[in-house]
Design a protein around this motif. Structure first.
Motif, PDB file in Angstrom:
ATOM      1  N   MET A 223       0.610  -1.310   0.107  1.00  0.00           N
ATOM      2  CA  MET A 223      -0.315   0.203  -0.072  1.00  0.00           C
ATOM      3  C   MET A 223       0.998   1.711  -0.060  1.00  0.00           C
ATOM      4  O   MET A 223       2.041   1.581   0.748  1.00  0.00           O
ATOM      5  N   LEU A 224       0.523   2.018  -0.869  1.00  0.00           N
ATOM      6  CA  LEU A 224       1.495   3.488  -1.118  1.00  0.00           C
ATOM      7  C   LEU A 224       0.677   4.541   0.492  1.00  0.00           C
ATOM      8  O   LEU A 224      -0.954   4.325  -0.025  1.00  0.00           O
ATOM      9  N   THR A 225       1.531   5.397   0.555  1.00  0.00           N
ATOM     10  CA  THR A 225       1.018   6.570   1.164  1.00  0.00           C
ATOM     11  C   THR A 225       1.417   7.390   0.446  1.00  0.00           C
ATOM     12  O   THR A 225       2.180   7.546   0.146  1.00  0.00           O
ATOM     13  N   THR A 226       0.505   9.039   1.059  1.00  0.00           N
ATOM     14  CA  THR A 226       0.659  10.297   0.526  1.00  0.00           C
ATOM     15  C   THR A 226       0.967  11.139   1.325  1.00  0.00           C
ATOM     16  O   THR A 226       0.561  10.632   2.851  1.00  0.00           O
ATOM     17  N   SER A 227       1.894  12.172   1.023  1.00  0.00           N
ATOM     18  CA  SER A 227       2.283  12.636   2.224  1.00  0.00           C
ATOM     19  C   SER A 227       0.987  13.661   3.358  1.00  0.00           C
ATOM     20  O   SER A 227       0.823  13.937   3.966  1.00  0.00           O
ATOM     21  N   SER A 228      -0.261  13.114   2.304  1.00  0.00           N
ATOM     22  CA  SER A 228      -1.405  13.995   3.100  1.00  0.00           C
ATOM     23  C   SER A 228      -1.957  13.109   3.691  1.00  0.00           C
ATOM     24  O   SER A 228      -2.996  12.986   5.149  1.00  0.00           O
ATOM     25  N   ASP A 229      -1.396  11.384   3.943  1.00  0.00           N
ATOM     26  CA  ASP A 229      -1.605  10.707   4.896  1.00  0.00           C
ATOM     27  C   ASP A 229      -1.071  10.306   6.418  1.00  0.00           C
ATOM     28  O   ASP A 229      -0.762   9.858   7.227  1.00  0.00           O
ATOM     29  N   GLN A 230       0.047  11.558   5.926  1.00  0.00           N
ATOM     30  CA  GLN A 230       1.112  11.558   7.030  1.00  0.00           C
ATOM     31  C   GLN A 230       1.695  12.717   7.554  1.00  0.00           C
ATOM     32  O   GLN A 230       1.051  13.630   6.777  1.00  0.00           O
ATOM     33  N   PRO A 231       1.472  13.236   8.798  1.00  0.00           N
ATOM     34  CA  PRO A 231       1.498  14.297   9.699  1.00  0.00           C
ATOM     35  C   PRO A 231       2.545  15.061   8.765  1.00  0.00           C
ATOM     36  O   PRO A 231       3.938  14.424   8.215  1.00  0.00           O
ATOM     37  N   ALA A 232       2.649  16.373   8.792  1.00  0.00           N
ATOM     38  CA  ALA A 232       3.396  17.649   8.651  1.00  0.00           C
ATOM     39  C   ALA A 232       4.329  17.618   9.484  1.00  0.00           C
ATOM     40  O   ALA A 232       4.548  17.146  10.612  1.00  0.00           O
ATOM     41  N   LYS A 233       5.965  17.862   9.374  1.00  0.00           N
ATOM     42  CA  LYS A 233       6.849  18.637   9.993  1.00  0.00           C
ATOM     43  C   LYS A 233       6.872  19.741  10.379  1.00  0.00           C
ATOM     44  O   LYS A 233       7.620  19.996   8.807  1.00  0.00           O
ATOM     45  N   LEU A 234       7.151  20.426  11.485  1.00  0.00           N
ATOM     46  CA  LEU A 234       6.546  21.873  11.261  1.00  0.00           C
ATOM     47  C   LEU A 234       8.311  21.894  12.119  1.00  0.00           C
ATOM     48  O   LEU A 234       8.525  21.501  12.833  1.00  0.00           O
ATOM     49  N   HIS A 235       8.375  23.549  11.491  1.00  0.00           N
ATOM     50  CA  HIS A 235       9.363  24.456  12.892  1.00  0.00           C
ATOM     51  C   HIS A 235       8.313  25.300  12.725  1.00  0.00           C
ATOM     52  O   HIS A 235       8.128  26.474  12.085  1.00  0.00           O
ATOM     53  N   TYR A 236       8.801  25.756  14.582  1.00  0.00           N
ATOM     54  CA  TYR A 236       8.008  26.451  14.738  1.00  0.00           C
ATOM     55  C   TYR A 236       8.622  27.934  15.654  1.00  0.00           C
ATOM     56  O   TYR A 236       9.351  27.647  15.824  1.00  0.00           O
ATOM     57  N   GLY A 237       7.943  28.899  14.778  1.00  0.00           N
ATOM     58  CA  GLY A 237       8.802  29.724  15.286  1.00  0.00           C
ATOM     59  C   GLY A 237       8.075  31.163  15.926  1.00  0.00           C
ATOM     60  O   GLY A 237       6.440  30.823  16.412  1.00  0.00           O
ATOM     61  N   PRO A 238       8.147  32.082  16.514  1.00  0.00           N
ATOM     62  CA  PRO A 238       7.457  33.107  17.651  1.00  0.00           C
ATOM     63  C   PRO A 238       6.829  33.380  16.734  1.00  0.00           C
ATOM     64  O   PRO A 238       5.006  33.762  17.958  1.00  0.00           O
ATOM     65  N   ASN A 239       6.288  33.469  15.405  1.00  0.00           N
ATOM     66  CA  ASN A 239       5.136  34.263  15.105  1.00  0.00           C
ATOM     67  C   ASN A 239       4.335  33.278  13.938  1.00  0.00           C
ATOM     68  O   ASN A 239       3.456  33.141  13.092  1.00  0.00           O
ATOM     69  N   SER A 240       5.300  32.563  13.511  1.00  0.00           N
ATOM     70  CA  SER A 240       4.733  31.433  12.463  1.00  0.00           C
ATOM     71  C   SER A 240       5.209  30.067  12.295  1.00  0.00           C
ATOM     72  O   SER A 240       6.687  29.938  12.984  1.00  0.00           O
ATOM     73  N   PHE A 241       5.373  29.150  11.756  1.00  0.00           N
ATOM     74  CA  PHE A 241       5.746  27.850  11.078  1.00  0.00           C
ATOM     75  C   PHE A 241       5.858  27.322   9.799  1.00  0.00           C
ATOM     76  O   PHE A 241       6.019  28.171   9.035  1.00  0.00           O
ATOM     77  N   ARG A 242       7.343  27.004   9.961  1.00  0.00           N
ATOM     78  CA  ARG A 242       7.646  26.940   8.184  1.00  0.00           C
ATOM     79  C   ARG A 242       7.740  24.750   8.018  1.00  0.00           C
ATOM     80  O   ARG A 242       8.223  24.264   8.600  1.00  0.00           O
ATOM     81  N   VAL A 243       7.340  24.626   7.228  1.00  0.00           N
ATOM     82  CA  VAL A 243       7.263  23.303   6.751  1.00  0.00           C
ATOM     83  C   VAL A 243       7.936  22.656   6.398  1.00  0.00           C
ATOM     84  O   VAL A 243       8.391  23.257   5.670  1.00  0.00           O
ATOM     85  N   ILE A 244       8.469  21.703   7.271  1.00  0.00           N
ATOM     86  CA  ILE A 244       9.676  20.988   6.847  1.00  0.00           C
ATOM     87  C   ILE A 244       9.586  19.720   5.690  1.00  0.00           C
ATOM     88  O   ILE A 244      10.506  19.197   5.016  1.00  0.00           O
ATOM     89  N   ARG A 245       8.666  18.806   6.278  1.00  0.00           N
ATOM     90  CA  ARG A 245       7.833  17.609   5.584  1.00  0.00           C
ATOM     91  C   ARG A 245       6.590  17.846   5.150  1.00  0.00           C
ATOM     92  O   ARG A 245       5.463  18.045   5.927  1.00  0.00           O
ATOM     93  N   ASN A 246       6.206  17.616   4.022  1.00  0.00           N
ATOM     94  CA  ASN A 246       4.429  17.734   3.710  1.00  0.00           C
ATOM     95  C   ASN A 246       3.864  16.838   3.914  1.00  0.00           C
ATOM     96  O   ASN A 246       3.900  16.030   4.563  1.00  0.00           O
ATOM     97  N   GLY A 247       2.256  17.409   4.521  1.00  0.00           N
ATOM     98  CA  GLY A 247       1.266  16.300   5.267  1.00  0.00           C
ATOM     99  C   GLY A 247       0.145  17.608   5.745  1.00  0.00           C
ATOM    100  O   GLY A 247       0.895  18.838   5.654  1.00  0.00           O
ATOM    101  N   ARG A 248      -1.068  17.244   5.976  1.00  0.00           N
ATOM    102  CA  ARG A 248      -2.177  17.762   6.441  1.00  0.00           C
ATOM    103  C   ARG A 248      -2.312  18.572   7.754  1.00  0.00           C
ATOM    104  O   ARG A 248      -2.955  19.303   7.422  1.00  0.00           O
TER     105      ARG A 248
END
Length: 67
Positions: A1-26
């Motif tokens: 079974m193949l998984t897509t990025s929407s099936d997996q959690p995103a990996k984020l870097h959290y800043g004081p006012n925003s976050f940056r997506v490190i690995r795609n996910g929904r």
């Protein structure tokens, strides 16, 4: 079974006012409850602890040591 990025959690870097997506996910899992938080509704996180929270109440409890 193949998984897509929407099936997996995103990996984020959290800043004081925003976050940056490190690995795609929904979504990211709440650091306290584990419930999935869609990225388009993510509003609460800790840049210091690099953790997302599902609500302001959960974030407050976590950051004041009540969890």
């Amino acid at each position: 079974m193949l998984t897509t990025s929407s099936d997996q959690p995103a990996k984020l870097h959290y800043g004081p006012n925003s976050f940056r997506v490190i690995r795609n996910g929904r979504f990211v899992p709440c650091a306290v409850t584990g419930e999935p938080i869609p990225l388009d509704t993510l509003r609460y996180w800790s840049a210091e602890h690099q953790e997302p929270y599902a609500s302001c109440e959960i974030a407050t409890r976590r950051l004041t040591g009540q969890v």
